[in-house]
Scaffold this motif. Structure first.
Motif, PDB file in Angstrom:
ATOM      1  N   GLN A  52     -10.178  13.565 -21.716  1.00  0.00           N
ATOM      2  CA  GLN A  52     -11.207  13.882 -20.734  1.00  0.00           C
ATOM      3  C   GLN A  52     -11.410  12.754 -19.728  1.00  0.00           C
ATOM      4  OE1 GLN A  52     -14.792  15.769 -22.055  1.00  0.00           O
ATOM      5  NE2 GLN A  52     -13.683  17.264 -23.290  1.00  0.00           N
ATOM      6  N   LEU A  53     -11.292  11.513 -20.158  1.00  0.00           N
ATOM      7  CA  LEU A  53     -11.367  10.400 -19.204  1.00  0.00           C
ATOM      8  C   LEU A  53     -10.252  10.509 -18.169  1.00  0.00           C
ATOM      9  CD1 LEU A  53     -12.275   7.376 -21.498  1.00  0.00           C
ATOM     10  CD2 LEU A  53     -13.552   8.112 -19.465  1.00  0.00           C
ATOM     11  N   SER A  54      -9.044  10.801 -18.622  1.00  0.00           N
ATOM     12  CA  SER A  54      -7.919  10.963 -17.689  1.00  0.00           C
ATOM     13  C   SER A  54      -8.198  12.071 -16.685  1.00  0.00           C
ATOM     14  CB  SER A  54      -6.624  11.265 -18.437  1.00  0.00           C
ATOM     15  OG  SER A  54      -6.184  10.134 -19.134  1.00  0.00           O
ATOM     16  N   SER A  55      -8.700  13.187 -17.173  1.00  0.00           N
ATOM     17  CA  SER A  55      -8.993  14.312 -16.308  1.00  0.00           C
ATOM     18  C   SER A  55     -10.104  13.982 -15.312  1.00  0.00           C
ATOM     19  CB  SER A  55      -9.381  15.535 -17.146  1.00  0.00           C
ATOM     20  OG  SER A  55      -9.632  16.639 -16.323  1.00  0.00           O
ATOM     21  N   CYS A  56     -11.134  13.296 -15.767  1.00  0.00           N
ATOM     22  CA  CYS A  56     -12.232  12.884 -14.871  1.00  0.00           C
ATOM     23  C   CYS A  56     -11.702  12.003 -13.750  1.00  0.00           C
ATOM     24  CB  CYS A  56     -13.310  12.134 -15.638  1.00  0.00           C
ATOM     25  SG  CYS A  56     -14.304  13.132 -16.748  1.00  0.00           S
ATOM     26  N   PHE A  57     -10.896  11.005 -14.102  1.00  0.00           N
ATOM     27  CA  PHE A  57     -10.322  10.119 -13.084  1.00  0.00           C
ATOM     28  C   PHE A  57      -9.408  10.896 -12.141  1.00  0.00           C
ATOM     29  CE2 PHE A  57     -11.500   6.307 -15.616  1.00  0.00           C
ATOM     30  CZ  PHE A  57     -11.987   5.520 -14.585  1.00  0.00           C
ATOM     31  N   ASP A  58      -8.611  11.816 -12.676  1.00  0.00           N
ATOM     32  CA  ASP A  58      -7.724  12.614 -11.829  1.00  0.00           C
ATOM     33  C   ASP A  58      -8.537  13.448 -10.841  1.00  0.00           C
ATOM     34  OD1 ASP A  58      -5.555  11.572 -13.209  1.00  0.00           O
ATOM     35  OD2 ASP A  58      -5.221  13.393 -14.403  1.00  0.00           O
ATOM     36  N   ASN A  59      -9.614  14.071 -11.325  1.00  0.00           N
ATOM     37  CA  ASN A  59     -10.457  14.884 -10.457  1.00  0.00           C
ATOM     38  C   ASN A  59     -11.141  14.027  -9.396  1.00  0.00           C
ATOM     39  OD1 ASN A  59      -9.737  17.201 -11.823  1.00  0.00           O
ATOM     40  ND2 ASN A  59     -11.584  17.260 -13.071  1.00  0.00           N
ATOM     41  N   LEU A  60     -11.617  12.862  -9.798  1.00  0.00           N
ATOM     42  CA  LEU A  60     -12.236  11.955  -8.825  1.00  0.00           C
ATOM     43  C   LEU A  60     -11.214  11.514  -7.781  1.00  0.00           C
ATOM     44  CD1 LEU A  60     -14.640  10.363  -7.773  1.00  0.00           C
ATOM     45  CD2 LEU A  60     -14.090   8.585  -9.467  1.00  0.00           C
ATOM     46  N   ASP A  61     -10.014  11.164  -8.222  1.00  0.00           N
ATOM     47  CA  ASP A  61      -8.942  10.796  -7.281  1.00  0.00           C
ATOM     48  C   ASP A  61      -8.672  11.915  -6.277  1.00  0.00           C
ATOM     49  OD1 ASP A  61      -8.382   8.195  -8.130  1.00  0.00           O
ATOM     50  OD2 ASP A  61      -6.842   8.838  -9.555  1.00  0.00           O
ATOM     51  N   THR A  62      -8.651  13.151  -6.744  1.00  0.00           N
ATOM     52  CA  THR A  62      -8.400  14.295  -5.867  1.00  0.00           C
ATOM     53  C   THR A  62      -9.477  14.396  -4.790  1.00  0.00           C
ATOM     54  OG1 THR A  62      -7.242  15.518  -7.597  1.00  0.00           O
ATOM     55  CG2 THR A  62      -8.160  16.814  -5.789  1.00  0.00           C
ATOM     56  N   ILE A  63     -10.715  14.276  -5.175  1.00  0.00           N
ATOM     57  CA  ILE A  63     -11.818  14.347  -4.215  1.00  0.00           C
ATOM     58  C   ILE A  63     -11.744  13.189  -3.226  1.00  0.00           C
ATOM     59  CG2 ILE A  63     -14.322  14.074  -3.988  1.00  0.00           C
ATOM     60  CD1 ILE A  63     -14.488  15.750  -6.593  1.00  0.00           C
ATOM     61  N   LEU A  64     -11.533  11.983  -3.742  1.00  0.00           N
ATOM     62  CA  LEU A  64     -11.449  10.805  -2.865  1.00  0.00           C
ATOM     63  C   LEU A  64     -10.325  10.983  -1.841  1.00  0.00           C
ATOM     64  CD1 LEU A  64     -11.972   8.002  -5.531  1.00  0.00           C
ATOM     65  CD2 LEU A  64     -13.576   8.607  -3.695  1.00  0.00           C
ATOM     66  N   GLN A  65      -9.159  11.393  -2.299  1.00  0.00           N
ATOM     67  CA  GLN A  65      -8.023  11.568  -1.386  1.00  0.00           C
ATOM     68  C   GLN A  65      -8.299  12.638  -0.340  1.00  0.00           C
ATOM     69  OE1 GLN A  65      -4.466  12.180  -3.730  1.00  0.00           O
ATOM     70  NE2 GLN A  65      -4.739  10.244  -4.815  1.00  0.00           N
ATOM     71  N   GLN A  66      -8.896  13.755  -0.756  1.00  0.00           N
ATOM     72  CA  GLN A  66      -9.191  14.822   0.194  1.00  0.00           C
ATOM     73  C   GLN A  66     -10.155  14.348   1.278  1.00  0.00           C
ATOM     74  OE1 GLN A  66      -9.350  18.646  -1.243  1.00  0.00           O
ATOM     75  NE2 GLN A  66      -9.827  19.495   0.737  1.00  0.00           N
ATOM     76  N   ALA A  67     -11.041  13.414   0.922  1.00  0.00           N
ATOM     77  CA  ALA A  67     -12.017  12.886   1.878  1.00  0.00           C
ATOM     78  C   ALA A  67     -11.480  11.679   2.647  1.00  0.00           C
ATOM     79  CB  ALA A  67     -13.303  12.516   1.150  1.00  0.00           C
ATOM     80  N   GLY A  68     -10.260  11.222   2.314  1.00  0.00           N
ATOM     81  CA  GLY A  68      -9.677  10.078   3.009  1.00  0.00           C
ATOM     82  C   GLY A  68     -10.048   8.726   2.417  1.00  0.00           C
ATOM     83  N   TYR A  69     -10.403   8.715   1.153  1.00  0.00           N
ATOM     84  CA  TYR A  69     -10.753   7.481   0.430  1.00  0.00           C
ATOM     85  C   TYR A  69      -9.762   7.289  -0.709  1.00  0.00           C
ATOM     86  CZ  TYR A  69     -15.448   7.859   2.559  1.00  0.00           C
ATOM     87  OH  TYR A  69     -16.497   7.944   3.430  1.00  0.00           O
ATOM     88  N   ASP A  70      -9.894   6.148  -1.404  1.00  0.00           N
ATOM     89  CA  ASP A  70      -9.177   5.953  -2.656  1.00  0.00           C
ATOM     90  C   ASP A  70     -10.092   5.193  -3.609  1.00  0.00           C
ATOM     91  OD1 ASP A  70      -8.861   3.161  -2.075  1.00  0.00           O
ATOM     92  OD2 ASP A  70      -7.009   3.600  -1.013  1.00  0.00           O
ATOM     93  N   MET A  71      -9.629   4.975  -4.827  1.00  0.00           N
ATOM     94  CA  MET A  71     -10.468   4.325  -5.840  1.00  0.00           C
ATOM     95  C   MET A  71     -10.937   2.930  -5.411  1.00  0.00           C
ATOM     96  SD  MET A  71     -11.407   6.091  -8.473  1.00  0.00           S
ATOM     97  CE  MET A  71     -11.943   4.776  -9.553  1.00  0.00           C
ATOM     98  N   GLU A  72     -10.167   2.251  -4.610  1.00  0.00           N
ATOM     99  CA  GLU A  72     -10.581   0.915  -4.161  1.00  0.00           C
ATOM    100  C   GLU A  72     -11.850   0.987  -3.310  1.00  0.00           C
ATOM    101  OE1 GLU A  72      -8.612  -3.184  -2.392  1.00  0.00           O
ATOM    102  OE2 GLU A  72      -7.502  -1.294  -2.244  1.00  0.00           O
ATOM    103  N   ASN A  73     -12.137   2.135  -2.717  1.00  0.00           N
ATOM    104  CA  ASN A  73     -13.344   2.327  -1.917  1.00  0.00           C
ATOM    105  C   ASN A  73     -14.593   2.567  -2.765  1.00  0.00           C
ATOM    106  OD1 ASN A  73     -11.102   4.018   0.051  1.00  0.00           O
ATOM    107  ND2 ASN A  73     -12.272   2.352   0.944  1.00  0.00           N
ATOM    108  N   VAL A  74     -14.421   2.836  -4.054  1.00  0.00           N
ATOM    109  CA  VAL A  74     -15.559   3.145  -4.931  1.00  0.00           C
ATOM    110  C   VAL A  74     -16.339   1.860  -5.208  1.00  0.00           C
ATOM    111  CG1 VAL A  74     -16.246   3.961  -7.232  1.00  0.00           C
ATOM    112  CG2 VAL A  74     -14.453   5.166  -5.939  1.00  0.00           C
ATOM    113  N   ILE A  75     -17.651   1.910  -4.921  1.00  0.00           N
ATOM    114  CA  ILE A  75     -18.510   0.755  -5.177  1.00  0.00           C
ATOM    115  C   ILE A  75     -19.506   1.019  -6.302  1.00  0.00           C
ATOM    116  CG2 ILE A  75     -18.289  -0.198  -2.852  1.00  0.00           C
ATOM    117  CD1 ILE A  75     -21.166   0.959  -2.332  1.00  0.00           C
ATOM    118  N   ARG A  76     -19.671   2.282  -6.684  1.00  0.00           N
ATOM    119  CA  ARG A  76     -20.549   2.630  -7.795  1.00  0.00           C
ATOM    120  C   ARG A  76     -19.887   3.736  -8.598  1.00  0.00           C
ATOM    121  NH1 ARG A  76     -25.178   1.196  -9.497  1.00  0.00           N
ATOM    122  NH2 ARG A  76     -26.618   2.550 -10.568  1.00  0.00           N
ATOM    123  N   LEU A  77     -19.808   3.525  -9.911  1.00  0.00           N
ATOM    124  CA  LEU A  77     -19.197   4.502 -10.813  1.00  0.00           C
ATOM    125  C   LEU A  77     -20.047   4.577 -12.077  1.00  0.00           C
ATOM    126  CD1 LEU A  77     -16.777   6.391 -11.289  1.00  0.00           C
ATOM    127  CD2 LEU A  77     -15.552   4.446 -12.263  1.00  0.00           C
TER     128      LEU A  77
END
Length: 130
Positions: A52-77
């Motif tokens: 489930q952790l893998s899936s959560c990260f994958d889903n978050l990555d998908t949203i970030l990419q669609q919006a033009g961001y990546d994980m390095e842009n995340v400041i709060r998790l």
């Protein structure tokens, strides 16, 4: 965008998060809803915390990419889990994903009684800037 990590202590470094992050010259902010282990049809997937952790990260990555961001842009998790004990048993998966993305976000971990579906063990909520 400039980002400054504020860590008056060292102990949080081994856990892969920051005590605070100051940003300057931010032009965009993305607020992500909690991402759980859900497939494209909105059904829970994975039966273990690790899956489930893998899936959560994958889903978050998908949203970030669609919006033009990546994980390095995340400041709060923030993490919401039905078992802090299980979460920490698989915490290396979190550290691995964050380290690979050069991401050291602020973070809160909360144990909850339940998530949206009984099968869910973990949900992640993120804020990203650029």
């Amino acid at each position: 965008m400039q980002k400054r990590l504020i860590n008056p202590w060292k102990w949080q470094n081994q856990l892969g998060y920051s005590q605070a992050i100051e940003t300057a010259y931010v032009t965009h902010t993305l607020y992500c809803s909690g991402q759980a282990a859900m497939n494209e049809q909105g059904q829970p997937v994975g039966s273990t915390m690790s899956e489930q952790l893998s899936s959560c990260f994958d889903n978050l990555d998908t949203i970030l990419q669609q919006a033009g961001y990546d994980m390095e842009n995340v400041i709060r998790l923030n993490f919401y889990t039905t078992s802090v004990e299980s979460f920490f048993q698989d915490y290396e998966k979190v550290i691995t994903r964050l380290t690979a993305a050069n991401c050291t976000p602020t973070s809160t971990l909360t144990e909850v009684k339940a998530l949206a579906f009984p099968q869910l063990l973990i949900e992640m909520e993120a804020t990203a800037v650029k």
